[in-house]
Scaffold this active site. Structure first.
Site, PDB file in Angstrom:
ATOM      1  CB  SER A 145      -0.889   0.023   1.243  1.00 38.61           C
ATOM      2  OG  SER A 145      -1.600   1.241   1.308  1.00 38.61           O
ATOM      3  CE1 TYR A 156      -3.519  -1.860   4.974  1.00 44.22           C
ATOM      4  CE2 TYR A 156      -3.209   0.468   4.493  1.00 44.22           C
ATOM      5  CZ  TYR A 156      -3.489  -0.817   4.066  1.00 44.22           C
ATOM      6  OH  TYR A 156      -3.739  -1.048   2.731  1.00 44.22           O
TER       7      TYR A 156
HETATM    8  N1  LIG Z   1      -8.879  -0.685  -1.755  1.00 48.08           N
HETATM    9  C1  LIG Z   1      -7.928   0.240  -1.572  1.00 48.08           C
HETATM   10  O1  LIG Z   1      -8.178   1.450  -1.672  1.00 48.08           O
HETATM   11  C2  LIG Z   1      -6.511  -0.206  -1.277  1.00 48.08           C
HETATM   12  C3  LIG Z   1      -5.488   0.751  -1.219  1.00 48.08           C
HETATM   13  C4  LIG Z   1      -4.187   0.336  -0.921  1.00 48.08           C
HETATM   14  C5  LIG Z   1      -3.916  -0.994  -0.707  1.00 48.08           C
HETATM   15  N2  LIG Z   1      -4.932  -1.891  -0.765  1.00 48.08           N
HETATM   16  C6  LIG Z   1      -4.624  -3.305  -0.498  1.00 48.08           C
HETATM   17  O2  LIG Z   1      -5.188  -4.124  -1.505  1.00 48.08           O
HETATM   18  C7  LIG Z   1      -5.608  -5.367  -0.952  1.00 48.08           C
HETATM   19  C8  LIG Z   1      -7.058  -5.633  -1.311  1.00 48.08           C
HETATM   20  O3  LIG Z   1      -7.830  -4.540  -0.894  1.00 48.08           O
HETATM   21  P1  LIG Z   1      -9.421  -4.533  -1.096  1.00 48.08           P
HETATM   22  O4  LIG Z   1      -9.875  -3.161  -0.749  1.00 48.08           O
HETATM   23  O5  LIG Z   1      -9.760  -5.101  -2.431  1.00 48.08           O
HETATM   24  O6  LIG Z   1      -9.850  -5.553   0.063  1.00 48.08           O
HETATM   25  P2  LIG Z   1     -11.284  -5.836   0.722  1.00 48.08           P
HETATM   26  O7  LIG Z   1     -11.249  -5.415   2.127  1.00 48.08           O
HETATM   27  O8  LIG Z   1     -12.381  -5.292  -0.150  1.00 48.08           O
HETATM   28  O9  LIG Z   1     -11.352  -7.434   0.605  1.00 48.08           O
HETATM   29  C9  LIG Z   1     -10.467  -8.226   1.352  1.00 48.08           C
HETATM   30  C10 LIG Z   1     -10.875  -9.686   1.195  1.00 48.08           C
HETATM   31  O10 LIG Z   1      -9.983 -10.431   2.024  1.00 48.08           O
HETATM   32  C11 LIG Z   1     -10.754 -11.342   2.812  1.00 48.08           C
HETATM   33  N3  LIG Z   1     -10.047 -11.581   4.075  1.00 48.08           N
HETATM   34  C12 LIG Z   1      -9.756 -10.668   5.031  1.00 48.08           C
HETATM   35  N4  LIG Z   1      -9.116 -11.250   6.043  1.00 48.08           N
HETATM   36  C13 LIG Z   1      -8.987 -12.566   5.708  1.00 48.08           C
HETATM   37  C14 LIG Z   1      -8.409 -13.682   6.354  1.00 48.08           C
HETATM   38  N5  LIG Z   1      -7.850 -13.576   7.568  1.00 48.08           N
HETATM   39  N6  LIG Z   1      -8.450 -14.888   5.748  1.00 48.08           N
HETATM   40  C15 LIG Z   1      -9.027 -15.015   4.531  1.00 48.08           C
HETATM   41  N7  LIG Z   1      -9.584 -13.989   3.870  1.00 48.08           N
HETATM   42  C16 LIG Z   1      -9.572 -12.777   4.457  1.00 48.08           C
HETATM   43  C17 LIG Z   1     -12.088 -10.655   3.020  1.00 48.08           C
HETATM   44  O11 LIG Z   1     -13.109 -11.579   3.342  1.00 48.08           O
HETATM   45  C18 LIG Z   1     -12.292  -9.964   1.670  1.00 48.08           C
HETATM   46  O12 LIG Z   1     -12.946 -10.811   0.751  1.00 48.08           O
HETATM   47  C19 LIG Z   1      -5.336  -5.268   0.558  1.00 48.08           C
HETATM   48  O13 LIG Z   1      -4.105  -5.887   0.865  1.00 48.08           O
HETATM   49  C20 LIG Z   1      -5.248  -3.783   0.806  1.00 48.08           C
HETATM   50  O14 LIG Z   1      -4.433  -3.475   1.928  1.00 48.08           O
HETATM   51  C21 LIG Z   1      -6.213  -1.535  -1.057  1.00 48.08           C
END
Ligand SMILES: NC(=O)c1ccc[n+]([C@@H]2O[C@H](COP(=O)([O-])OP(=O)(O)OC[C@H]3O[C@@H](n4cnc5c(N)ncnc54)[C@H](O)[C@@H]3O)[C@@H](O)[C@H]2O)c1
Length: 261
Positions: A145, A156
């Site tokens: 991130s 985080y």
């Molecule tokens: N969306 C953003 O704006 C953003 C920005 C920077 C980084 N990221 C990174 O991208 C990645 C995906 O983000 P997103 O927003 O698509 O995620 P999200 O929160 O929408 O989805 C995360 C998924 O992971 C699953 N999950 C969470 N904990 C779990 C566990 N312990 N075991 C199994 N499954 C688990 C959840 O059920 C969910 O389906 C993450 O690593 C996040 O840190 C996202």
């Protein structure tokens, strides 16, 4: 854009594949020829799997909690059982649970952020390495991130800094074994409403205000002054996962409109 057959003969494991970036990586990876093992603790991960199969792709899914080592081991064993190998591991599970100034975090909340955004990737890399070492080849793409330089989510940021360190250390350690380890560092990303919330307890009014401050900082830190799209995150993950990136390892690619994180 779909590059047909880019992942032909590849087995790809995608964690956090029930929604958001992970669901998109799994679906497009399958459309490009990968056999995909979708991992999530949400039961509706099967809907993404069914969508892939309905579109003519090959997929299986497993429900497990990747905050435990047992869950990570179960996920990798499921990939081997379904498809016989692990060519690509996309460690996508993570996400800030709460937005607060660091001084306002309660100690158990600090632990929860590390468990959510660092431990699943640490565990999954460890659990996948034996198969990759035996194959003499493999690619790990970690999802980090740009929050490593951001406000209101220091735990985080620390977890994602850990992801960056892990990426570089594993890349160095396993390059000669034929294993590449890379990462993307997404910025703020627009996506449909989450079916599983980051914070199941919901955010109170104060937390919503702190989140608004973080969103304002993230947006202003980009050169482009906007959030990215899901596609803009999925495409670089799949590029790094592909053989087109065969001379790239140890790199953390910022995907944040100019914000280097
Ligand atoms: N969306 C953003 O704006 C953003 C920005 C920077 C980084 N990221 C990174 O991208 C990645 C995906 O983000 P997103 O927003 O698509 O995620 P999200 O929160 O929408 O989805 C995360 C998924 O992971 C699953 N999950 C969470 N904990 C779990 C566990 N312990 N075991 C199994 N499954 C688990 C959840 O059920 C969910 O389906 C993450 O690593 C996040 O840190 C996202």
């Amino acid at each position: 854009m779909i590059f047909k057959e880019r992942f032909a003969n590849k087995v790809m494991v995608v964690t956090g594949a029930a929604q958001g970036i992970g669901a998109g990586v799994a679906s497009r990876g399958a459309a490009e020829g990968a056999r995909v093992l979708l991992v999530d603790r949400a039961d509706f991960v099967t809907e993404v799997e069914e969508g892939i199969i309905a579109a003519g792709g090959k997929a299986a899914s497993v429900q497990c909690d990747l905050e435990t080592y047992e869950g990570a081991a179960e996920a990798m064993a499921a990939a081997i059982a379904a498809f016989g190998r692990i060519d690509i591991l996309v460690n996508n599970v993570g996400g800030a649970i709460r937005m607060r100034p660091y001084a306002a975090f309660e100690p158990p909340q600090i632990d929860a952020e590390i468990r959510r955004s660092l431990m699943p990737t640490l565990y999954c890399c460890h659990a996948a390495l034996p198969a990759m070492l035996e194959q003499g080849a493999g690619t790990i793409v970690n999802v980090s991130s740009n929050a490593t330089r951001g406000i209101r989510r220091a735990p985080y940021a620390a977890a994602k800094g850990g992801i960056n360190g892990l990426t570089q250390a594993l890349a160095m350690e396993y390059a000669e074994a034929g294993i590449r380890v890379v990462a993307t560092a997404p910025g703020g990303t627009n996506a449909p409403p989450r079916r599983v919330a980051r914070n199941p307890q919901g955010d109170d009014v104060q937390e919503q205000a702190w989140m608004a401050e973080a969103i304002a900082q993230v947006t202003s830190s980009t050169f482009m002054k906007r959030y990215g799209t899901l596609e803009e995150q999925i495409a670089p993950i799949l590029f790094l996962a592909s053989d087109e990136a065969s001379y790239i390892t140890g790199s953390v690619l910022p995907v944040a409109g100019g914000d280097i994180g």
